[in-house]
Design a protein around this motif. Sequence first.
Motif, PDB file in Angstrom:
ATOM      1  N   ALA A 193      -9.730  -1.624 -38.194  1.00 34.16           N
ATOM      2  CA  ALA A 193      -8.652  -1.764 -37.603  1.00 34.16           C
ATOM      3  C   ALA A 193      -8.059  -0.109 -37.455  1.00 34.16           C
ATOM      4  CB  ALA A 193      -7.654  -1.991 -38.834  1.00 34.16           C
ATOM      5  N   ALA A 218      -7.459   1.449 -33.705  1.00 33.64           N
ATOM      6  CA  ALA A 218      -5.891   1.870 -33.415  1.00 33.64           C
ATOM      7  C   ALA A 218      -5.362   2.292 -32.514  1.00 33.64           C
ATOM      8  CB  ALA A 218      -5.481   2.213 -34.915  1.00 33.64           C
ATOM      9  N   LYS A 226      -6.818  -4.681 -31.612  1.00 31.68           N
ATOM     10  CA  LYS A 226      -6.530  -4.315 -32.572  1.00 31.68           C
ATOM     11  C   LYS A 226      -5.674  -5.632 -33.771  1.00 31.68           C
ATOM     12  CE  LYS A 226      -4.123  -1.100 -29.898  1.00 31.68           C
ATOM     13  NZ  LYS A 226      -2.778  -0.477 -29.534  1.00 31.68           N
ATOM     14  N   SER A 280       0.558   0.536 -33.908  1.00 29.69           N
ATOM     15  CA  SER A 280      -0.685   0.997 -34.654  1.00 29.69           C
ATOM     16  C   SER A 280      -0.531   2.059 -35.535  1.00 29.69           C
ATOM     17  CB  SER A 280      -1.642   0.979 -33.902  1.00 29.69           C
ATOM     18  OG  SER A 280      -1.658  -0.065 -32.351  1.00 29.69           O
ATOM     19  N   CYS A 300      -1.658   0.672 -39.484  1.00 32.90           N
ATOM     20  CA  CYS A 300      -2.483   1.386 -40.264  1.00 32.90           C
ATOM     21  C   CYS A 300      -2.274   1.714 -41.683  1.00 32.90           C
ATOM     22  CB  CYS A 300      -3.377   2.056 -39.244  1.00 32.90           C
ATOM     23  SG  CYS A 300      -4.312   1.546 -37.785  1.00 32.90           S
TER      24      CYS A 300
END
Length: 163
Positions: A47, A51, A59, A102, A106
């Motif tokens: 992931a 990103a 994603k 993203s 994350c």
Amino acid sequence: MKQLTIQDVNEIFDIRLSIEVSAASLAARQVVSGACTDSLLEALALAEALASSDDEHGKAQANVAIHDEIFKLTGNELLVSMIRPVANRMRWLFGNAVHQDSGQLCLEHRQLCEAICEGQAELASALATAHIEHSRRPAISQLEGKLPARRSTEPRETRWEGN
């Protein structure tokens, strides 16, 4: 699948709060008992690697995989099977209809995974709660005007097994 409404999306988030928060805590407790976190960390790494890419579908799938690995880490097959219908709806939402930041996603996933891998059950629960609530408002905002607000109020027949 039936037409989703904003009401349905809110209910999905409510169910996630009920089940995923418990799963995060249980996963952390399993780590304390010796459960292996390799698959969870691999899902997190994928992931994070995706990103900054333009692959929105990739994603979304990678981020859902983190949640799947948390559920697997609980070792509770019933819990895994209970979340499956909700997870499928979340995959559709975040793969097709809702865009997420993203970088923020994350960060939240990393913090959650670290708490689980360190066996910190209460912290994992708190981070799971925050993670779910952080994504609720932006998801609802992006879907307002695209989905009906509420389900139809037409009466539905209710069947109860065993009656």
